[in-house]
Design an enzyme around this catalytic site. Structure first.
Site, PDB file in Angstrom:
ATOM      1  N   THR A 120       0.861  -1.180   0.000  1.00  0.00           N
ATOM      2  CA  THR A 120       0.000   0.000   0.000  1.00  0.00           C
ATOM      3  C   THR A 120       0.895   1.227   0.000  1.00  0.00           C
ATOM      4  O   THR A 120       1.587   1.499   0.982  1.00  0.00           O
ATOM      5  CB  THR A 120      -0.921   0.012   1.232  1.00  0.00           C
ATOM      6  OG1 THR A 120      -1.762  -1.143   1.196  1.00  0.00           O
ATOM      7  CG2 THR A 120      -1.797   1.261   1.247  1.00  0.00           C
ATOM      8  N   LYS A 158      -7.534   1.002  -2.757  1.00  0.00           N
ATOM      9  CA  LYS A 158      -7.096   0.639  -1.407  1.00  0.00           C
ATOM     10  C   LYS A 158      -7.325   1.798  -0.446  1.00  0.00           C
ATOM     11  O   LYS A 158      -7.664   1.597   0.727  1.00  0.00           O
ATOM     12  CB  LYS A 158      -5.616   0.233  -1.418  1.00  0.00           C
ATOM     13  CG  LYS A 158      -5.062  -0.168  -0.040  1.00  0.00           C
ATOM     14  CD  LYS A 158      -5.818  -1.357   0.557  1.00  0.00           C
ATOM     15  CE  LYS A 158      -5.328  -1.707   1.973  1.00  0.00           C
ATOM     16  NZ  LYS A 158      -3.997  -2.324   1.988  1.00  0.00           N
TER      17      LYS A 158
END
Length: 290
Positions: free
Chosen positions: A97, A172
């Site tokens: 991420t 995300k």
């Protein structure tokens, strides 16, 4: 059998790489702490390399799951980076991420080197990685995604291309924004139940079957009520992710008032010494406040 490299053997990467090897692929791993890579190879039967470049040499796909933007740049770029060792036409799949900015930077660098780059952040936590039940949200060229999807399905329950490069990371961010509000809401509900003299477990048994139900409720309420937080997705990592969300919101003009507030609550948890606690520790913060 496909030749693969996996860079980063944290709580997520370690089991993910294991699933790939168990599926019959030829996996070479790299980890910043070499002892962990050696341990993985001993357990799973794959090989390990001293640098990302060595791990990536000859691989059709290079998967990465590291810590942050700088970590990702470190394993991709430079003379010892994966891009320097990858063969033309190979695909780099990033499960970290990170910011959309670094994704754009590395996508361009990969293209310039004749490589493919797919941003593919994951959700599902340590349990999802261990059980091969991750949700993977992807961005990148259609052809690169189509080629890498069967590999990712080794540890995924759902893998989907959302759009062009960067779309996976943006998705995300949506995931983390949604989780932040959910965990705070669940924490407040359990805290309220306690103050009202109710049995928290009985409360959850009832409300989880209605509109209030969520993954967070089903999987975290017991450990929250038992004051157990030494597991799961760490507050430190959540703050890193929410920082990316808030920074990107400034760029796009999105309004994230609840996310900004919960980010500060997680800062309080860090100040309590809970940086490595699970994100459900927002409940512990409320209990400390009274």
């Amino acid at each position: 059998m496909t030749k693969l490299a996996f860079l980063g053997l944290g709580v997520m990467g370690y089991p993910m790489a294991g699933h790939l090897q168990a599926a019959g692929h030829d996996v070479c791993v790299y980890n910043r702490t070499a002892a962990k890579a050696e341990k993985w190879a001993g357990e799973h039967g794959g090989t390990h390399a001293a640098t990302p470049r060595e791990a990536a040499e000859g691989a059709d796909f290079v998967m990465a799951c590291v810590g942050n933007d700088d970590d990702l740049r470190g394993v991709c770029l430079g003379p010892d980076g994966a891009f320097a060792g990858m063969k033309a036409g190979a695909t780099f799949v990033d499960h970290t991420t990170v910011s959309a900015k670094v994704t754009a930077e590395l996508y361009a660098a990969a293209k310039a080197a004749g490589l493919n780059f797919v941003d593919a952040p994951i959700s599902g936590g340590q349990a999802g990685a261990e059980n091969g039940q991750l949700s993977i949200m992807c961005g990148g060229d259609q052809g690169a995604y189509d080629a890498s999807e069967p590999v990712m399905n080794t540890y995924a329950k759902l893998c989907r291309r959302i759009g062009e490069s960067g779309a996976g990371q943006m998705t995300k961010m949506c995931n983390q924004i949604a989780i932040a509000g959910l965990v705070q809401g669940l924490s407040e509900a359990l805290h309220f139940a306690d103050k009202a003299g109710l049995d928290g477990r009985a409360v959850v048994e009832v409300i989880s079957q209605g509109a209030a139900g969520s993954w967070q409720m089903s999987n975290r309420y017991e450990t929250m009520l038992d004051d157990k937080f030494e597991h799961g997705f760490a507050v430190d990592w959540m703050r890193k992710d929410l920082g990316i969300c808030l920074s990107t919101a400034d760029e796009t003009g999105a309004s994230l008032p609840v996310t900004a507030l919960v980010d500060q609550f997680y800062k309080d948890v860090q100040n309590m010494g809970g940086g490595r606690w699970d994100t459900s520790s927002l409940f512990k913060r409320l209990n400390k406040l009274g």
